[in-house]
Design a protein around this motif. Structure first.
Motif, short mmCIF file in Angstrom:
data_model
loop_
_atom_site.label_atom_id
_atom_site.label_comp_id
_atom_site.label_asym_id
_atom_site.label_seq_id
_atom_site.Cartn_x
_atom_site.Cartn_y
_atom_site.Cartn_z
N PHE A 112 -140.12 5.49 -43.98
CA PHE A 112 -138.95 6.34 -44.19
C PHE A 112 -138.19 6.40 -42.86
N GLN B 118 -124.80 4.91 -42.80
CA GLN B 118 -125.98 5.65 -43.22
C GLN B 118 -127.28 5.01 -42.73
N HIS B 119 -128.38 5.69 -43.03
CA HIS B 119 -129.68 5.16 -42.63
C HIS B 119 -130.22 4.22 -43.71
N GLN C 60 -132.46 2.94 -46.70
CA GLN C 60 -133.12 3.51 -47.87
C GLN C 60 -133.87 2.40 -48.59
N GLN D 183 -131.75 9.28 -39.75
CA GLN D 183 -130.33 9.00 -39.93
C GLN D 183 -129.76 8.11 -38.82
N TYR E 235 -134.67 -3.02 -48.09
CA TYR E 235 -133.99 -1.77 -47.78
C TYR E 235 -132.49 -2.01 -47.85
N GLN F 179 -128.66 -0.39 -46.51
CA GLN F 179 -128.00 0.51 -45.58
C GLN F 179 -126.52 0.57 -45.95
#
Lengths: 114, 113
Positions: free
Chosen positions: B103, A42-43, A45, B106, A36, A38
């Protein structure tokens, strides 16, 4: 104990340099592996994932990773990084077999200089 | 439509207060997680729910209480907040079976002063 280890905590590269980030996991059962990303503020992804089959997997933005079962490794690579790749990168493992747990490595901060 | 949404995005509160963070996913997933990301960016799993049932509790202080009213929601309630609770909290959801990805929301940046 089950764990995910990332060897590089902080990597600094110039644009166009090649990238390889190390990831090892510790788990004797079936595992699915992920990288992932980041971006600042941000979160997380998903970059890419490995479930089964071809151990070389390709993800978004030119990233790829290779699963080497004998080494319990899942290293992330990119042949030529860009400034926009500056971010935190996390390796993760989903442990099945009753655990059903998604655990993360400590992360690698990548800074790409123009 | 945001797949996994958390509210609030920022939360500043005083020590000793009680606060809640909400999480909702519209992906139809069965499993939801809460993670805590500390100042060094380390992501630590806190809880996992599957179809409204708690399946993982990673030795989190009992001041933290997750609640899942239905499988699309997993809220986190924190009692008697402490300075060390300051972090970014991420909610995530994952589909059934092992060959699915998670998933993430935020994130909620919690600051305890």
């Amino acid at each position: 104990a089950q764990s995910v280890s990332q060897h590089n905590h902080h990597v600094i590269l110039s644009e166009a340099a090649s990238l390889e980030l190390g990831c090892n996991y510790s788990y004797g059962g079936t595992v699915n592996l992920f990288w992932y990303v980041q971006y600042p503020g941000q979160h997380l992804q998903l970059l890419l994932k490995y479930f089964s089959g071809d151990p070389l997997v390709k993800g978004i933005k030119g990233f790829e990773a290779e699963f080497i079962k004998s080494k319990f490794s899942f290293n992330l690579r990119k042949p030529s990084v860009q400034w926009s790749d500056t971010a935190e990168y996390f390796c993760a493992a989903f442990l099945s077999g009753g655990y059903n747990k998604l655990i993360f490595g400590a992360g690698t901060r990548l800074a790409v200089h123009p | 439509d945001t797949a996994v949404s958390q509210t609030p995005k920022y939360l500043v509160t005083q020590m000793g207060n009680d606060k809640s963070i909400k999480c909702e996913q519209n992906l139809g997933h069965d499993t939801m997680y809460w993670y805590k990301q500390d100042s060094k960016k380390f992501l630590k799993i806190m809880f996992s729910y599957n179809n409204k049932e708690l399946i993982i509790n990673e030795t989190v202080p009992n001041r933290f209480s997750p609640k899942s009213p239905d499988k699309a929601h997993l809220n986190l309630h924190i009692n008697s907040l402490e300075l060390g609770d300051s972090a970014v909290y991420f909610c995530a959801s994952k589909g059934a079976g092992r060959e699915t990805e998670a998933f993430f929301g935020q994130g909620t940046r919690l600051t305890v002063v």
